[in-house]
Scaffold this motif. Structure first.
Motif, short mmCIF file in Angstrom:
data_model
loop_
_atom_site.label_atom_id
_atom_site.label_comp_id
_atom_site.label_asym_id
_atom_site.label_seq_id
_atom_site.Cartn_x
_atom_site.Cartn_y
_atom_site.Cartn_z
N SER D 68 0.83 -1.21 0.00
CA SER D 68 0.00 0.00 0.00
C SER D 68 0.86 1.24 0.00
CB SER D 68 -0.90 0.01 1.22
OG SER D 68 -1.68 -1.14 1.27
N ASP D 193 -6.08 -0.99 -4.58
CA ASP D 193 -5.42 -1.55 -3.39
C ASP D 193 -6.35 -2.59 -2.76
OD1 ASP D 193 -3.96 -2.12 -1.21
OD2 ASP D 193 -3.81 -0.08 -0.44
N GLU D 194 -6.11 -3.83 -3.05
CA GLU D 194 -6.91 -4.94 -2.54
C GLU D 194 -8.41 -4.70 -2.70
OE1 GLU D 194 -5.42 -7.07 0.49
OE2 GLU D 194 -3.56 -5.99 0.75
#
Ligand SMILES: Nc1ncnc2c1ncn2[C@@H]1O[C@H](COP(=O)(O)OP(=O)(O)OP(=O)(O)O)[C@@H](O)[C@H]1O
Ligand SMILES: Nc1ncnc2c1ncn2[C@@H]1O[C@H](COP(=O)(O)OP(=O)(O)OP(=O)(O)O)[C@@H](O)[C@H]1O
Ligand SMILES: [Mg+2]
Ligand SMILES: [Mg+2]
Lengths: 327, 305, 494, 340, 320
Positions: D68, D193-194
């Protein structure tokens, strides 16, 4: 730990400097201490002379500088009223306040813990509802009103408890500094009303705090896990949940004890309790500026001290906090 | 759905309607506020205007007592002011001061809290240190302290005119850290959330993000502490007045009324203390009860949708 | 052994009788020291250390001293102690003003002294009530800090501030300022005739009025002073306690500052003010009718008292006067009063402000603790300021000297006069000072009162009284006097 | 490698977080001496990679390895301690707020937590409107509404939802709204991000399909961050594997899954449970993941690596490029010590 | 009645302010000694509630409204709280999802282990510590002696989950219920923990109920599988069969929507449209009908029963 102490000390010094500076800058407007010292018959010239002698006419910065210099030597000035070093005056008044706060704090602890915990465990029971209702009422009644009512009922109407002062005291160390009321029946009797009315400010707050913290803790995973481990309810409530509840409560307690010291101003006034708060108000009214400033400095020091102790204590019971610093 | 419909169906209203205490408190509070605000029109007399007061009317007991007079429903105080009118005006003054003080606290607190929470780093450290230091100092003492300063600066000739703003400033200055801390905590909580980051990715500037995104989401905690602070401010004003540092004798607030009454506690003129006392307690009580209820309802843990 | 617990509004600031001239200190002096003579309840002089006295000439009075009197230290009291005490008193900032008319004390023999004045002085005996004997031997030398034992200092530790040796009926056992003073009866006290039976005398300061009353009602103390008027009834109706009031002779006034407000220069405006203020109402309501309404400085019984001067509340006339003076619309002024100096001082001021509003004078009132108040008073910071005055000499002249003579920085006359000046008053006051023909003197003093009355020089309210409460078995009535020196030594507890 | 169609490149990016607090927090007292000690989290250490237009580059790695952080450095949310970030050949890591604005339109982000990524006090309409109004003040309200309608349709959000607040939606629906916000400015490059980690499998499939569809239709370039290797395999063109803030391996997706090079990649791949297959013996790693505060010397993986030798303890491996274009940072691979 | 655990027609309700909602509706399954059962389904399907109702530890407004639970031939669903406490943590242990939250942060590992033993066995502290040490070794914790004195926050997530497993082993239980034991952990650690659980069950002949939403994990560890949807078991049978030849359209969709199972990289995944209904608005008939590609009229009105679908698999679908 080291950084922690340094930080605290710097904080303390800062507070005291600011307080004393502000205190000093308003001193001229606090009234004229000389007027309190002399009778009404003394001529203005004579008064001017006395003021001169006391150094009251020096420029502000010189006086402040002198104060700081002396303070560094542990000399916070001389009280006009008591004709003694202010520190000594404060120390002599401190025990009365400390005993009062101590008594109130004990009441708070021993009443709020069981009630708070109980009303968290059984939020719907009659006792809990009553406790909560009472505590809401409690926060809504000003302490001076409580105190006045107490005197009216217990002292004047029913004659069961004394109305003012500390009663019979015993010189604890034989050097005149610690007059304790804790060792005589009379002294203890005198403590009851002031302690209860002082405690009445903090009690509701703590019952609520403990209750809500406890309720929150009871919802956590680790409490659920404790149930799943087959532990007994008492163990879960009084060991697992209790210790976690205690953590935030201890911190708040530290701050609140400090605030209690301030509220002694009100209780001590109503009960004519010869403690620091009483002395402070007297010093304000009689323009004893040195005592006034010294009191603020001492109180600042006490707060920093109490908070430090509480933080250290917190570190002890909460293993996840290391006082050393990094979070 | 209109806003109103939405409100009608909200959990907020639902839980309000189910809570008898909350409803009762709300009604009492509204009545008290209306009474206070309309005091100049509904009070039998204006106790702040010396013209109306006659010392010869002093200490008349409530109407229903033996020596009571129908002119003064709740009796008169030691100066000859009608208790009922004085209580209405006193409540009005108390509310005025409390609202002002809370507003001031909130303004300072929100500014400081937002700045500290969003900028972080050194700014945060310094601001919070100041707040900590002040916070660890009991507000009552601070208030006495600030009160002395202001009286010193402004002298006393115009004290009567300045008393209300002064008290607002005193209580406001003494209690802002509470707000700053709450706002900061809530801001830090919010700033960590991804929607703030999303706003940054869009390119919004810091102040915009703070005001448009972060602040509205801190409003809940703001509302909860505002009720507490409001009740506190009323009590602080009463305490200060009780210590003789509050409203002047000629324009009594509830605190100064109780203080004046303290002198009469043994004299038999119980109504001078008891009525304003009950009045004050009632007012603070309903505010606190509503605050409690609000806290329960708005508790983010309980309130999800 | 009988014990008295006395709750006082304020306790003595020191044990040194000469360090401060104040009611509290004089009370203590009467308990621990003895004066040459003292006032009786009916305004007569009672021999104490002086057994008799005679006027030798215009300037000199001879006193014969009591024999066989012991100090608490064991030393024997003689003439040299009187002289020593007088000389020390002359050095005291507080007392030296009072002693202006005196040359000194001459020792005739061990038990005879002459007191000599600079001019013919009518009030010498009155002044002799201030002459308390201190133990010259005890107070001579240096203390452990190397400071002379007879030093008079207000703000620092001195030997005399914390130690005492007088001839008085009580010996200080412990003294903790602001907290408690404990005294026991002096075993070798000379006055064996006194029926007083207090053996232990505890003095507790209880500042807050309501608390002090509560302490008496709840039985925590046996006797209190300064019972607030609003509680008279409560004490009277209580079966266990008694209320005793006694005239005090302290005039309560509010001064009108002509230097600050143009309108006040107009005698009609001043008259309007005096007519607007219902001092009788204040007495009835705030003072609960327990004091006498005043229209002049001197209380009844004083030489200057003029019975024909009557209170003159008349709102219609006041309004008319304002109109006549061209101030029909009124104006705005400031007023200040202490809130812990006189009985119900702040309340009186507040009531006055309300009354003035009725004739269009809007008053901005500020009340404050006396420590701040005197500062403001010195600066003449408000247009109307409250002051109460009790004559040190129990004589009318003293009022004018301090309150109504034109303010003169050099001579110190009019020290507490904020803004009234009339040459005639000055002349008459000064003339009366050295007039020893008492009748002539009285008519001069009464003339002053008449002038002040006509001039509406100030607003008179009432003469404050002293109110004590005590449990019924404490027979306090006989020991009280208008000077407010309760002679506890003579108190009988049944 | 064709540098021409590179849309984003990052060169030697380092990002450390100072978590030591104020001056006083740094004070330490040891052996009679006072000294200052800074605590830094070494989140990203000397990472270089580039992304070509239209491809999907996935970054995988365990929690806390700096994925991240890297994404946020790319988007200019964190300034890097050193190194550069280029977007279409223009350096963007040192731009100020105003200079960055044109790039903001082109780069967008989609977040993990469907509950935290939408402002709870804004309706769907307000959320979608804000970027448009900010970047295109010239657009009229009807233009904006049209645009919003179009995007909403594309991501499968019902038009009727427009006035509702986020809490009235399920996780999957929120994630769609979040994607709509990401797409509304017509960006070229999206950092995700995920985006599916918090969703249930059936919903996850919906969102992945949506993302792939949007990528195709709009010719998007993705930097896709995840720890779920099956997702990675499904959507990526190339994969970067990170461990403790460093890049261990960067390869084409099929190459990586077919023939992982780095010992860590191997371990990671062997740990994925596959439906319907009984557990194959997976590669066990030694020890614990070190903290990014005290990075191990040499190769950060040496403590857990079965192939580690002295060189690994001392020398930081550099990325070397293998024949098939796979880049790997490992002494053992370089020395050919791994027999597969 | 020779099963170790038998759950019969279990129904769990939550008393909410708008009325009761049914979280679990007629769930039945059995578990034998040493058997491993996987409970899978989407979030909110009722997996955890099922797990907690076995040890009667439903959170506040929840209660078992119907059905029976038999354990070692006793009907434990009618046990009092005190009786139940003897079983909880002793015969049936539980492992929670998030190891970071499960251990009490203010007590040491040793304390929390010892108290668990002492709650169920009369044993000295030293004796308890010995057992604790032994179990720590069993879960392969390095330097176990030292761990006893440590606090949870001093350990990593993987280490904590091992300790929790060690705690659940302390009393040698017959069943371990593991509620998503690895969801919060990294892949590499997840694999280790699953290995460990599997190994322990096999060596100690313990039964395991593995609650998870990860079909991959289940298919590797368990022998039996129960797929839950909206509070019901909709497919129940041997893991191999269910995973390889799913009967219910939901199970089928679930398996196909996992990337890498059926679909090639880059292609669109098979997706089940819509989402699982919330408990307050479960559609009439088959709860899955709005998302089902097979649905018929009967699905809209009649709730399908679990019935044999061949190969010892039970499925609740009208169409199969
Ligand atoms: N703002 C910050 N301040 C301090 N440390 C940070 C900050 N952001 C990240 N870190 C630290 O940097 C390291 C890398 O964090 P990062 O969020 O990039 O990891 P990640 O790979 O995204 O992990 P996850 O899979 O858990 O999201 C972590 O140790 C984290 O604690
Ligand atoms: N304390 C509670 N109060 C009200 N409803 C609850 C409570 N606990 C669970 N439920 C409801 O019961 C249903 C089943 O919940 P459960 O926790 O068993 O789901 P799950 O399958 O374990 O999901 P997850 O994968 O998210 O853990 C959910 O719809 C939930 O809303
Ligand atoms: Mg991350
Ligand atoms: Mg669950």
């Amino acid at each position: 730990m080291f950084a922690f102490i340094i930080r605290r000390s710097i904080q303390a010094v800062l507070v005291m400097l600011v307080i004393s500076l502000v205190g000093f800058s308003i001193k001229n407007n606090m009234g004229d201490p000389v007027r309190d010292l002399v009778g009404e018959r003394v001529t203005p010239q004579e008064r001017a002379q006395i003021a001169q002698k006391l150094g009251l006419n020096d420029p502000f910065l010189i006086q402040y500088g002198r104060f700081v210099k002396n303070a560094l030597h542990g000399d916070l000035g001389t009280s006009f009223i008591y004709r003694k070093p202010t520190l000594e005056v404060i120390l002599k008044h401190a025990p009365a306040t400390i005993e009062l706060v101590l008594g109130a704090a004990l009441i708070v602890v021993f009443v709020s813990l069981p009630l708070g915990i109980y009303s968290a465990l059984k939020p719907r029971s009659l006792i809990s509802r009553f406790t909560m209702g009472f505590s809401t009422l409690g926060v809504s009644v000003p302490v001076f009103l409580t105190a006045i009512m107490f005197i009216y009922l217990f002292a004047v109407t029913w004659h069961v408890l004394p109305s003012y002062g500390r009663g019979e005291t015993i010189d604890l160390f034989g050097n005149g500094y610690w007059q304790t009321g804790l060792l005589t029946i009379d002294g203890l009797k005198h403590l009851i009303l002031p302690c209860i009315s002082l405690a009445s400010i903090m009690l509701p707050l703590f019952i609520r705090l403990i209750r809500s913290e406890m309720m929150e803790v009871l919802e956590t995973e680790y409490i659920k896990y404790a149930w799943a481990k087959g532990l007994s309810p008492m163990r879960i409530w009084l060991v697992h949940a209790f210790k976690n509840t205690l953590l935030p409560v201890v911190t708040v307690f530290g701050v609140q004890v400090g605030i209690m010291f301030a509220f002694t101003i009100l209780t001590e006034t109503v009960f004519q309790w010869q403690g620091m708060g009483f002395m402070f108000l007297d010093a304000v009214q009689r323009a004893d500026i040195s005592l006034w400033i010294a009191y603020l400095v001492v109180v600042a020091a006490v707060f920093v001290f109490v908070n430090t102790v509480v933080d250290i204590l917190y570190g002890f019971i909460n293993p996840t906090i290391r006082i050393a610093g990094t979070k | 759905m209109t806003k109103f419909q939405k409100f009608k169906e909200s959990y907020f209203l639902y839980s309000f309607k189910r809570d008898k205490v909350a409803i009762a408190s709300f009604i009492v509070l509204v009545i008290l506020i209306i009474l206070a605000l309309t005091a100049p029109w509904i009070a039998p007399m204006n106790p702040y205007d010396a013209h109306n007061i006659d010392i010869m009317d002093s200490e008349i007991p409530p109407m229903w007592s033996d020596q009571g007079e129908s002119r003064f429903i709740l009796g008169t105080d030691n100066m000859g002011r009608d208790m009922l009118s004085t209580m209405l005006y006193g409540l009005r003054t108390s509310i005025l001061i409390a609202v002002g003080a809370v507003f001031l606290q909130a303004t300072i607190g929100i500014l400081v809290g937002l700045t500290a929470g969003y900028i972080g780093g050194k700014t945060d450290a310094i601001l919070m240190r100041i707040a900590d230091i002040q916070f660890s100092f009991p507000y009552l003492m601070l208030a006495i302290f600030i009160s002395a300063i202001f009286q010193a600066i402004y002298g006393i000739g115009s004290y009567e005119r300045l008393a209300v703003p002064l008290l607002i400033v005193i209580i406001g200055l003494a209690e802002w850290p509470m707000y700053a801390r709450t706002i900061r905590a809530s801001v830090i909580g919010e700033v960590g959330k991804e929607y703030v980051e999303a706003a940054r990715v869009i390119g919004l500037s810091r102040p915009t993000i703070m005001i448009r995104h972060v602040l509205p989401n801190s409003l809940t905690s703001l509302m909860v502490i505002s009720t507490i602070q409001f009740a506190n401010a009323v009590m602080s004003e009463a305490a200060l007045s009780f210590l003789g540092m509050g409203m002047p004798v000629t324009k009594p607030s509830l605190g100064s009324l109780i203080q004046a009454g303290f002198d009469f506690i043994f004299s038999g003129s119980w109504w001078i203390t008891i009525f304003p006392g009950i009045w004050l307690v009632l007012f603070v009580l309903v505010v606190n009860l509503l605050g409690d209820w609000l806290r329960d309802v708005l508790n983010p843990k309980l309130y999800k949708g | 052994a009988k014990t008295l617990k006395l709750g006082l509004a304020a306790d003595p600031v020191s044990l040194d009788p000469q360090v401060q001239l104040s009611g509290g200190m004089l009370q203590l002096s009467h308990w621990v020291f003895d004066p040459l003579v003292r006032w009786t309840q009916d305004g007569q002089f009672e021999p104490r250390l002086a057994t008799k006295w005679e006027r030798i000439n215009e300037y000199r009075v001879r006193f014969h001293l009591r024999k066989g009197v012991k100090f608490h230290s064991g030393n024997t009291f003689t003439a040299k102690d009187v002289k020593w005490s007088f000389d020390r008193m002359k050095k005291s900032a507080d007392f030296k003003g009072l002693l202006e008319p005196f040359v000194g004390v001459g020792i005739v023999d061990d038990y005879t002294i002459d007191i000599v004045t600079t001019k013919p002085y009518a009030l010498l005996l009155n002044m002799a009530t201030y002459f308390f004997a201190m133990d010259s031997e005890f107070y001579t030398g240096v203390d452990e800090n190397g400071q002379p034992k007879d030093a008079i200092k207000k703000t620092t530790h001195t030997f005399a501030n914390d130690n005492e040796s007088g001839t008085g009926v009580f010996v200080i056992k412990s003294y903790e300022q602001g907290v408690k003073t404990e005294m026991t009866r002096f075993a070798d006290y000379w006055d064996k005739d006194s029926k007083g039976n207090v053996d232990t005398f505890l003095l507790m300061p209880i500042k807050e009025n309501a608390t002090r009353v509560a302490a008496l009602l709840s039985g925590d103390v046996d006797m209190i002073d300064q019972v607030p008027p609003q509680d008279y009834q409560r004490l009277e109706s209580d079966s266990k306690v008694d209320l005793v009031t006694i005239n005090g002779g302290r005039i309560i006034t509010i001064q009108i500052n002509q230097n600050r407000v143009e309108a006040f220069k107009d005698v009609r405006v001043r008259n309007a003010i005096v007519h607007a203020i219902n001092n009788a109402g204040i007495v009835e309501k705030i003072m609960k009718g327990t004091v006498e309404v005043a229209a002049q400085q001197s209380p009844p019984g004083y030489a200057g008292y003029k019975a024909s001067l009557k209170p003159r509340y008349d709102l219609a006339k006041a309004k008319a006067l304002m109109k006549e003076a061209g101030y029909e619309k009124g104006f705005e002024i400031t007023m200040m009063a202490p809130n812990n100096r006189y009985v119900n001082d702040a309340k009186i001021a507040e009531a006055s402000a309300q009354m003035l509003a009725k004739i269009g004078i809007k008053v901005n009132l500020k009340t404050m603790p006396k420590a701040q108040y005197w500062d403001e008073f010195d600066a003449r910071a408000a247009d109307m300021m409250m002051i109460g005055w009790h004559s040190d000499t129990e004589d009318s002249g003293n009022f004018s000297e301090f309150l109504t003579m034109c303010y003169n920085k050099e001579t110190g006359f009019g020290q507490y006069n904020s803004g009234y000046c009339n040459k005639k008053v000055d002349e008459l006051t000064l003339a009366a000072q050295s007039e020893i023909d008492l009748d002539k003197r009285a008519s001069m003093l009464q003339e002053i009162e008449q002038i002040l009355y006509d001039d509406a020089a100030f607003v008179p309210y009432h003469w404050q009284n002293h109110a004590y409460g005590a449990k019924k078995n404490f027979k306090i009535k006989p020991i009280l006097n208008s000077m407010n020196f309760p002679y506890i030594g003579d108190l009988v507890i049944e | 490698m064709n540098e021409d169609n590179t849309i984003l490149s990052i060169n030697n990016v380092v990002k450390h977080f100072d978590i030591s607090g104020g001056f006083l927090d740094q004070l330490r007292f040891k052996k009679g001496k006072i000294y200052l000690e800074k605590t830094t989290v070494k989140a990203v250490n000397d990472v270089s990679l580039f992304i070509k237009k239209g491809e999907t580059l996935s970054v995988v790695g365990e929690s806390g390895c700096g994925k991240s952080t890297l994404a946020r450095v790319v988007l200019g949310l964190y300034p890097p301690n050193s190194g550069e970030v280029y977007y279409s050949g223009k350096r963007i890591d040192n731009l100020n707020h105003e200079q960055m604005l044109p790039f903001r339109k082109k780069m967008q982000m989609i977040f993990q937590d469907p509950y935290a990524s939408l402002n709870p006090r804004k309706t769907v309409q307000q959320t979608l409107e804000e970027p448009l109004r900010f970047h295109h003040p010239e657009m009229s309200t009807s233009e904006i509404n049209d645009k919003i309608d179009k995007v909403m349709e594309q991501v499968g959000v019902d038009q009727a939802w427009i006035k509702r607040y986020p809490h009235e939606f399920s996780g999957g629906q929120r994630q769609r709204i979040s994607i709509a916000r990401g797409l509304i400015l017509d960006p070229e490059f999206i950092v995700a991000d995920e985006p599916v980690s918090a969703l249930d499998v059936s919903i996850q499939a919906q969102i992945l399909n949506l993302l792939m569809k949007a990528g195709r239709e709009r010719d998007l370039t993705y930097l896709f961050i995840t720890h779920d290797l099956s997702v990675v395999r499904h959507i990526s063109t190339r994969v970067a594997v990170m461990y403790l803030g460093t890049l261990c391996e960067l390869a084409k997706a099929e190459d990586l899954f077919a023939k992982p090079q780095h010992p860590y990649t191997k371990a990671l791949l062997s740990a994925i449970p596959v439906v319907g297959e009984k557990r194959a013996k997976h590669i066990k790693l030694k020890g614990e993941v070190p903290t990014p505060v005290n990075l191990p010397s040499g190769c950060v993986f040496h403590g857990r690596c079965v192939y580690a030798n002295n060189r690994c303890v001392q020398e930081i491996p550099v990325l070397l490029t293998l024949d098939n274009g796979t880049r790997v940072a490992c002494h053992a691979v370089e020395e050919n010590r791994i027999k597969s | 009645m020779s099963h170790l655990l038998e759950v019969q027609d279990l129904e769990v309700k939550f008393a909410l302010r708008f009325g009761d909602i049914t979280a679990i509706d007629g769930v039945s399954f059995t578990l034998d000694k040493g058997e491993k059962l996987g409970l899978v389904g989407e979030s909110g399907a009722g997996k955890s509630v099922t797990g907690f109702s076995i040890i009667n530890l439903l959170s506040k407004p929840g209660y078992i409204s119907r059905g029976k639970i038999w354990f070692e031939k006793n009907e434990i669903s009618s046990y009092s709280d005190a009786q139940m406490r003897k079983i909880r943590g002793d015969r049936i242990s539980m492992i929670f999802q998030d190891p970071m939250m499960t251990l009490n942060p203010v007590f040491t590992i040793g304390f929390q282990m010892v108290e668990t033993i002492q709650a169920h066995r009369k044993i000295s502290k030293a004796g308890a510590q010995k057992i604790a040490l032994e179990k720590l070794k069993k879960v392969h914790i390095p330097s176990p002696e030292q761990r006893l004195g440590q606090y949870p926050h001093e350990l990593s997530g993987g280490m904590r989950q091992r300790i929790i497993i060690a705690i659940s082993l302390l009393t040698d239980p017959a069943i371990i219920i593991a509620d998503e034991p690895t969801t919060a952990l990294d892949v590499t650690i997840q694999a280790e923990i699953m290995d460990l659980l599997q190994e322990l069950c096999e060596t100690d002949n313990m039964a395991l109920i593995l609650i998870t939403h990860d079909l991959g994990v289940v298919s590797q560890v368990t022998e039996k599988i129960a797929v839950m949807y909206a509070g019901k078991i909709i497919e129940y049978g041997s893991t191999d069969q269910v995973v390889k030849h799913p009967v219910h359209p939901y199970t089928e969709g679930l398996i196909k929507s996992i990337p890498g199972t059926v679909i090639k990289p880059g292609e669109d995944l098979v997706q089940i449209p819509g989402m699982m209904p919330t408990l307050t608005n479960i559609p009439p008939g088959c709860a899955f009908n709005p998302r089902c590609y097979l649905k018929d009229d009967i699905c809209m009105t009649k709730t399908p029963e679990l019935k044999d679908a061949g190969n010892s698999v039970l499925a609740a679908c009208h169409m199969k």
